[in-house]
Design a protein around this motif. Structure first.
Motif, short mmCIF file in Angstrom:
data_model
loop_
_atom_site.label_atom_id
_atom_site.label_comp_id
_atom_site.label_asym_id
_atom_site.label_seq_id
_atom_site.Cartn_x
_atom_site.Cartn_y
_atom_site.Cartn_z
N ALA A 1 47.84 33.67 34.82
CA ALA A 1 47.06 34.26 35.91
C ALA A 1 46.90 35.77 35.73
O ALA A 1 45.81 36.32 35.95
N ALA A 2 47.98 36.44 35.32
CA ALA A 2 47.90 37.90 35.12
C ALA A 2 46.96 38.25 33.97
O ALA A 2 46.12 39.14 34.09
N VAL A 3 47.09 37.54 32.86
CA VAL A 3 46.20 37.81 31.72
C VAL A 3 44.75 37.50 32.08
O VAL A 3 43.82 38.26 31.75
N GLY A 4 44.53 36.38 32.78
CA GLY A 4 43.17 36.05 33.19
C GLY A 4 42.58 37.07 34.13
O GLY A 4 41.39 37.40 34.05
N ALA A 5 43.40 37.59 35.05
CA ALA A 5 42.90 38.60 35.98
C ALA A 5 42.53 39.90 35.26
O ALA A 5 41.52 40.53 35.59
N VAL A 6 43.35 40.29 34.28
CA VAL A 6 43.04 41.52 33.54
C VAL A 6 41.80 41.34 32.70
O VAL A 6 40.93 42.23 32.62
N VAL A 7 41.67 40.19 32.04
CA VAL A 7 40.52 39.96 31.16
C VAL A 7 39.24 39.79 31.97
O VAL A 7 38.19 40.34 31.62
N ALA A 8 39.29 39.03 33.07
CA ALA A 8 38.08 38.77 33.86
C ALA A 8 37.59 40.02 34.57
O ALA A 8 36.37 40.23 34.70
N ASP A 9 38.51 40.87 35.05
CA ASP A 9 38.13 42.11 35.73
C ASP A 9 37.20 41.82 36.90
O ASP A 9 36.06 42.30 36.96
N ARG A 10 37.67 41.00 37.84
CA ARG A 10 36.88 40.65 39.02
C ARG A 10 37.44 41.40 40.23
O ARG A 10 38.56 41.11 40.66
N PRO A 11 36.71 42.33 40.78
CA PRO A 11 37.22 43.10 41.92
C PRO A 11 37.52 42.21 43.12
O PRO A 11 36.75 41.31 43.46
N VAL A 12 38.63 42.50 43.77
CA VAL A 12 39.07 41.73 44.93
C VAL A 12 39.24 42.64 46.15
O VAL A 12 38.89 42.25 47.26
N LEU A 13 39.75 43.82 45.96
CA LEU A 13 40.02 44.72 47.08
C LEU A 13 38.72 45.28 47.65
O LEU A 13 37.70 45.41 46.95
N ARG A 14 38.75 45.61 48.93
CA ARG A 14 37.58 46.22 49.58
C ARG A 14 37.15 47.49 48.84
O ARG A 14 35.96 47.73 48.62
N ARG A 15 38.14 48.29 48.50
CA ARG A 15 37.84 49.56 47.85
C ARG A 15 37.06 49.36 46.55
O ARG A 15 36.08 50.06 46.27
N ASP B 1 45.77 48.69 37.32
CA ASP B 1 46.02 48.84 38.76
C ASP B 1 46.94 47.71 39.19
O ASP B 1 46.54 46.53 39.24
N LEU B 2 48.19 48.05 39.49
CA LEU B 2 49.16 47.02 39.85
C LEU B 2 48.80 46.33 41.16
O LEU B 2 49.02 45.12 41.32
N GLN B 3 48.25 47.07 42.10
CA GLN B 3 47.88 46.46 43.38
C GLN B 3 46.81 45.40 43.19
O GLN B 3 46.91 44.28 43.70
N SER B 4 45.79 45.73 42.41
CA SER B 4 44.74 44.76 42.14
C SER B 4 45.27 43.57 41.34
O SER B 4 44.86 42.42 41.58
N LEU B 5 46.19 43.86 40.41
CA LEU B 5 46.75 42.77 39.61
C LEU B 5 47.56 41.82 40.48
O LEU B 5 47.44 40.58 40.35
N VAL B 6 48.38 42.36 41.39
CA VAL B 6 49.18 41.51 42.27
C VAL B 6 48.29 40.67 43.18
O VAL B 6 48.51 39.47 43.38
N VAL B 7 47.24 41.28 43.70
CA VAL B 7 46.33 40.54 44.57
C VAL B 7 45.61 39.45 43.80
O VAL B 7 45.47 38.31 44.28
N ALA B 8 45.16 39.76 42.58
CA ALA B 8 44.47 38.75 41.77
C ALA B 8 45.38 37.60 41.41
O ALA B 8 44.97 36.43 41.44
N VAL B 9 46.64 37.90 41.08
CA VAL B 9 47.60 36.83 40.76
C VAL B 9 47.89 35.99 42.00
O VAL B 9 47.98 34.75 41.92
N ARG B 10 48.02 36.64 43.15
CA ARG B 10 48.29 35.89 44.37
C ARG B 10 47.11 35.00 44.75
O ARG B 10 47.29 33.89 45.26
N ARG B 11 45.90 35.43 44.48
CA ARG B 11 44.73 34.61 44.78
C ARG B 11 44.62 33.41 43.84
O ARG B 11 43.95 32.43 44.17
#
Length: 507
Positions: free
Chosen positions: A265-279, A17-27
């Protein structure tokens, strides 16, 4: 009307999910901004601590016999490789009267082909004078070697042509002798043979003249090559600007650090799989997001007023929900215990205006029970002393669903709960675990308060699985309206009945 959950389950899930990935990297901007800053500092320090050695440069114009307008640079690349040979290095060292080994000296200079006929020689030394002397010696050695090679090639070619000319002259002498031995005869065969000898003599004479011309051209072209190969740019020291080098190295280091940080950050976000979006949070917990609060106190009075107003709205909304419930309600945190405690105190203060309230503190470390109470604060007891609370008072439990939670104790805090979850704190697997354990303990989730949401998140955090599900959550027991109506049981989603295709299938 209810929606079949199997329809959502069968929906295709994207691999990434590119949207979740972008949000996770931005955080994780602290990570990649820190690496970028570290790269800038490392680049600047490298330019200051490791300055380039004194360097001199010179340019040599190289003429080749095989020069062609469409040459792809093969000849100049050959010259660059010839420059890095022990023969050139030894000749330059003899000129410098140096005892350095040719192999070590070859590490201190390099050649670069600028064009098909222009060679740049760069040499380093202990100081500018030594670097200039080395560049001059290398240029002279290369020009001498190149001219010598061109002359040897021309002499060898001319000697080969002259030797072939002498062989042709010997053959011509034999032909002339054969013609002189023939006597004029009227025999047709003899006349034809004599004509062949005359043709052969003419051919040999033409070849001899050609060999003479080619040998002369070979010797004549050498002076042109010798005159064309020369030093066109005298050796000079290269001036290095420390500020410019520091800025350049810092920029390169910053770009490399930023790229590395974004990748990490991108690799860590994909590996950790921590939801950020409300959905995502709502889908994994099985409850709708009913409110949001920033994690940190915003700077500036205007933003502080907005945050205070948001907390007041949240407190009022939760107070209305709790007053309409006859069962005890709890607040369970995941990733933000301090904020959950503050929300619990505000909520207890709002409820205390109409009825007595006791806060049961089951947070790790008991931050509420051990704090110094202020005048007007509600009563706070720890989980072990919850039985000592006066009867008839409403109890507001505050606990945690972080790893290590005693799940069987959560029901004693309240059969209905509001989850206070920090975005990006728990993994998707742990959110599923929380939802499953609360369902096993028959604790109804009223909703989710999302802490530190992404400000650019535009996804919908409401679950539309039923008309009463958006605020009550799944698995809630029947509720009464105004205390007069009979309990109304929520219907679980059901699959649509299948119509038989024919009479036989119907039977």
């Amino acid at each position: 009307m209810t929606t079949d959950r199997t329809t959502d389950a069968q929906a295709p899930v994207p691999l990434l999910d590119l949207q979740s990935l972008v949000v996770a990297v931005r955080r994780r901007r602290r990570l990649w901004s820190s690496l970028a800053l570290l790269g800038v500092l490392a680049g600047g320090a490298l330019a200051v601590l490791l300055p380039p050695p004194p360097t001199a440069v010179t340019k040599v114009l190289v003429a080749h016999k095989e020069d062609q307008p469409n040459d792809t640079g093969t000849l100049i690349r050959t010259d660059v490789e010839l420059l890095r040979t022990t023969r050139i290095a030894e000749a330059a060292l003899r000129t410098l009267d140096s005892r350095v080994k040719p192999e070590d000296f070859m590490e201190d200079y390099r050649g670069t082909g600028l064009t098909n006929n222009l060679l740049e020689i760069t040499a380093t030394g202990d100081d500018d004078a030594q670097a200039v002397a080395r560049a001059a010696a290398l240029a002279d050695a290369f020009v001498t070697d190149h001219v010598r090679r061109m002359r040897e090639t021309a002499e060898a070619e001319a000697e080969a042509l002259l030797a072939q000319r002498e062989r042709t002259r010997d053959e011509l002498a034999e032909v002339n002798e054969a013609i002189g031995d023939r006597s004029p005869q009227s025999d047709p065969k003899a006349a034809a043979s004599l004509e062949t000898l005359f043709a052969r003599r003419a051919e040999l004479g033409s070849r001899i003249a050609d060999f003479d011309q080619r040998a002369a051209e070979a010797r004549t072209g050498t002076p042109r090559i010798v005159a064309g190969t020369q030093i066109v740019d005298a050796p000079r020291a290269v001036r290095h600007s420390l500020p410019k080098a520091a800025v350049t190295d810092a920029g390169i280091g910053g770009v490399l650090g930023l790229v590395l940080g974004l990748v990490v950050a991108a690799v860590g976000a994909v590996v950790a799989d921590r939801p950020v979006l409300r959905r995502e949070v709502a889908a994994h917990l099985g409850a709708s997001v009913i409110a949001e609060l920033p994690r940190r106190r915003p700077a500036g009075p205007w933003r502080s007023r907005r945050m205070r107003a948001a907390r007041e709205r949240l407190t009022a909304s939760l107070a209305r929900t709790i007053r309409g419930s006859a069962e005890p309600v709890s607040l369970l945190e995941l990733g933000h215990a301090r904020g959950t405690g503050a929300i619990a105190l505000d909520l207890a203060a709002a409820l205390a205006a109409r009825e007595p309230v006791t806060v049961v503190d089951a947070l790790p470390g008991l931050p509420l029970a051990r704090r110094r109470p202020k005048p007007g604060d509600p009563a706070v007891v720890c989980d072990e002393n919850a039985a000592q609370a006066p009867d008839g008072e409403r109890r507001l439990g505050v606990g945690s669903v972080a790893p290590g939670t005693a799940w069987t104790d959560l029901r004693h805090l309240g059969t209905r709960t509001v989850l206070v979850v920090r975005a990006g704190h728990g993994s998707a697997a742990w959110l599923h675990t929380v939802a499953r354990q609360l369902a096993d303990q028959r604790v109804t989730v009223l909703g989710v308060v999302l802490i530190d949401p992404d400000p650019r998140d535009r996804t919908d955090g409401t679950l539309w699985d039923g008309p009463d599900h958006a605020l009550r959550g799944r698995g809630e027991r029947p509720a009464r309206r105004n205390g007069t109506e009979r309990p109304r049981t929520e219907r679980l989603p059901m699959r649509a009945a299948r119509v038989p295709d024919g009479d036989e299938e119907g039977r």
